[in-house]
Every structure is written in structure tokens, then in C-alpha cells.
Motif scaffolding. Structure first.
Motif, PDB file in Angstrom:
ATOM      1  N   ARG A   7       7.469   3.909 -15.911  1.00  0.00           N
ATOM      2  CA  ARG A   7       6.728   2.792 -16.502  1.00  0.00           C
ATOM      3  C   ARG A   7       7.315   1.477 -16.007  1.00  0.00           C
ATOM      4  NH1 ARG A   7       6.229  -0.992 -20.195  1.00  0.00           N
ATOM      5  NH2 ARG A   7       4.361  -1.133 -21.454  1.00  0.00           N
ATOM      6  N   LYS A   8       8.637   1.397 -15.992  1.00  0.00           N
ATOM      7  CA  LYS A   8       9.302   0.184 -15.512  1.00  0.00           C
ATOM      8  C   LYS A   8       9.003  -0.035 -14.027  1.00  0.00           C
ATOM      9  CE  LYS A   8      13.784  -2.170 -15.212  1.00  0.00           C
ATOM     10  NZ  LYS A   8      13.234  -3.126 -14.313  1.00  0.00           N
ATOM     11  N   VAL A   9       8.998   1.020 -13.240  1.00  0.00           N
ATOM     12  CA  VAL A   9       8.685   0.914 -11.814  1.00  0.00           C
ATOM     13  C   VAL A   9       7.272   0.340 -11.630  1.00  0.00           C
ATOM     14  CG1 VAL A   9       8.210   2.261  -9.716  1.00  0.00           C
ATOM     15  CG2 VAL A   9      10.266   2.719 -11.059  1.00  0.00           C
ATOM     16  N   VAL A  10       6.320   0.837 -12.407  1.00  0.00           N
ATOM     17  CA  VAL A  10       4.934   0.373 -12.302  1.00  0.00           C
ATOM     18  C   VAL A  10       4.835  -1.101 -12.709  1.00  0.00           C
ATOM     19  CG1 VAL A  10       2.588   0.645 -13.235  1.00  0.00           C
ATOM     20  CG2 VAL A  10       3.918   2.660 -12.580  1.00  0.00           C
ATOM     21  N   VAL A  11       5.459  -1.467 -13.826  1.00  0.00           N
ATOM     22  CA  VAL A  11       5.431  -2.857 -14.294  1.00  0.00           C
ATOM     23  C   VAL A  11       6.066  -3.773 -13.253  1.00  0.00           C
ATOM     24  CG1 VAL A  11       6.358  -4.446 -16.032  1.00  0.00           C
ATOM     25  CG2 VAL A  11       5.319  -2.283 -16.745  1.00  0.00           C
ATOM     26  N   ASP A  12       7.209  -3.361 -12.714  1.00  0.00           N
ATOM     27  CA  ASP A  12       7.899  -4.169 -11.700  1.00  0.00           C
ATOM     28  C   ASP A  12       7.074  -4.288 -10.413  1.00  0.00           C
ATOM     29  OD1 ASP A  12       9.997  -4.488 -13.456  1.00  0.00           O
ATOM     30  OD2 ASP A  12      11.319  -3.063 -12.460  1.00  0.00           O
ATOM     31  N   PHE A  13       6.345  -3.243 -10.063  1.00  0.00           N
ATOM     32  CA  PHE A  13       5.510  -3.264  -8.863  1.00  0.00           C
ATOM     33  C   PHE A  13       4.382  -4.291  -9.007  1.00  0.00           C
ATOM     34  CE2 PHE A  13       1.594  -1.806  -6.776  1.00  0.00           C
ATOM     35  CZ  PHE A  13       2.009  -1.812  -5.455  1.00  0.00           C
ATOM     36  N   PHE A  14       3.728  -4.297 -10.161  1.00  0.00           N
ATOM     37  CA  PHE A  14       2.570  -5.162 -10.347  1.00  0.00           C
ATOM     38  C   PHE A  14       2.928  -6.607 -10.700  1.00  0.00           C
ATOM     39  CE2 PHE A  14       0.269  -1.143 -10.658  1.00  0.00           C
ATOM     40  CZ  PHE A  14      -0.839  -1.442  -9.877  1.00  0.00           C
ATOM     41  N   GLU A  50       1.442 -12.277 -10.660  1.00  0.00           N
ATOM     42  CA  GLU A  50       1.842 -13.678 -10.615  1.00  0.00           C
ATOM     43  C   GLU A  50       1.131 -14.406  -9.472  1.00  0.00           C
ATOM     44  OE1 GLU A  50       6.102 -13.382 -10.402  1.00  0.00           O
ATOM     45  OE2 GLU A  50       6.312 -13.174 -12.567  1.00  0.00           O
ATOM     46  N   ALA A  51       1.040 -13.763  -8.318  1.00  0.00           N
ATOM     47  CA  ALA A  51       0.351 -14.372  -7.174  1.00  0.00           C
ATOM     48  C   ALA A  51      -1.136 -14.553  -7.476  1.00  0.00           C
ATOM     49  CB  ALA A  51       0.547 -13.517  -5.923  1.00  0.00           C
ATOM     50  N   GLU A  62       0.831  -1.207   0.000  1.00  0.00           N
ATOM     51  CA  GLU A  62       0.000   0.000   0.000  1.00  0.00           C
ATOM     52  C   GLU A  62       0.866   1.257   0.000  1.00  0.00           C
ATOM     53  OE1 GLU A  62      -3.260   2.051   2.893  1.00  0.00           O
ATOM     54  OE2 GLU A  62      -3.366  -0.113   2.657  1.00  0.00           O
ATOM     55  N   ILE A  63       1.924   1.259   0.804  1.00  0.00           N
ATOM     56  CA  ILE A  63       2.825   2.411   0.851  1.00  0.00           C
ATOM     57  C   ILE A  63       3.528   2.578  -0.486  1.00  0.00           C
ATOM     58  CG2 ILE A  63       4.930   3.342   1.911  1.00  0.00           C
ATOM     59  CD1 ILE A  63       3.979   2.038   4.550  1.00  0.00           C
ATOM     60  N   GLN A  64       3.994   1.473  -1.056  1.00  0.00           N
ATOM     61  CA  GLN A  64       4.656   1.545  -2.353  1.00  0.00           C
ATOM     62  C   GLN A  64       3.711   2.099  -3.411  1.00  0.00           C
ATOM     63  OE1 GLN A  64       5.809  -2.623  -2.537  1.00  0.00           O
ATOM     64  NE2 GLN A  64       7.952  -2.007  -2.669  1.00  0.00           N
ATOM     65  N   ALA A  65       2.467   1.624  -3.415  1.00  0.00           N
ATOM     66  CA  ALA A  65       1.490   2.097  -4.393  1.00  0.00           C
ATOM     67  C   ALA A  65       1.245   3.590  -4.232  1.00  0.00           C
ATOM     68  CB  ALA A  65       0.182   1.314  -4.253  1.00  0.00           C
ATOM     69  N   THR A  66       1.157   4.055  -3.002  1.00  0.00           N
ATOM     70  CA  THR A  66       0.942   5.476  -2.744  1.00  0.00           C
ATOM     71  C   THR A  66       2.122   6.300  -3.232  1.00  0.00           C
ATOM     72  OG1 THR A  66      -0.416   4.948  -0.821  1.00  0.00           O
ATOM     73  CG2 THR A  66       0.457   7.182  -0.943  1.00  0.00           C
ATOM     74  N   GLU A  67       3.333   5.818  -2.983  1.00  0.00           N
ATOM     75  CA  GLU A  67       4.524   6.536  -3.440  1.00  0.00           C
ATOM     76  C   GLU A  67       4.577   6.587  -4.961  1.00  0.00           C
ATOM     77  OE1 GLU A  67       7.913   4.682  -1.628  1.00  0.00           O
ATOM     78  OE2 GLU A  67       7.438   5.476   0.348  1.00  0.00           O
TER      79      GLU A  67
END
Length: 78
Positions: free
Chosen positions: A46-53, A58-59, A4-9
Motif C-alpha cells: 500500500r505504501k509503495v502504491v501511495v509513494d508511486f502515485f 502532485e504534477a 510504465e515499468i514501475q507500474a507494471t512491476e
């Protein structure tokens, strides 16, 4: 760091980047360089967003596979 914190950042960084990109006007070489720098930042984000998701997707995929397999197993008993 929690998801959640990562998504907010990420969201905050994207909002700031978007605002900066919308404000730029290119009328000279210096502004062109600034626009190019923003483009590079966009590509990096864009890479940060792709890497985050990626691990989240996968899960979710793994969970979906397990659920559909379990459902099929139960339905096969009918």
C-alpha cells in the motif's frame, strides 16, 4: 526506471500478493503467522502504491492549476 515499468512491476507484485492472500486458510498457528505476514506485505505494498502515485498526482495538480489560471486569465479578457 520509467513510470510504465514501475507500474507494471507494482501491478505484478499486487497480483501475486492477491493470489496468495486468497489461497490462505487459517486453521492453526502456523497458518495464522503466514496470514499475518501477508497482511504485513499488503500494508507495505500500500505504501509503495501511495509513494508511486504521489509525485504523479502532485504534477497533475500543478498542471491543472496552471491551466485553470491561464483559462481564467483569457476569459477575463472577454
Amino acid at each position: 526506471m520509467t513510470t510504465e515499468i514501475q507500474a507494471t512491476e507494482i501491478e505484478t507484485k499486487l497480483q501475486t500478493l492477491s493470489e496468495r492472500a486468497l489461497q490462505i486458510t487459517v486453521t492453526n498457528d502456523q497458518e495464522l503467522l503466514a496470514a499475518d505476514a501477508i497482511k504485513t506485505e499488503c500494508l507495505n505494498m500500500r505504501k509503495v502504491v501511495v509513494d508511486f502515485f504521489k509525485p504523479l498526482k502532485e504534477a497533475a495538480h500543478t498542471a491543472h492549476k496552471k491551466l485553470t489560471t491561464a483559462e481564467a486569465d483569457e476569459l477575463a479578457k472577454i
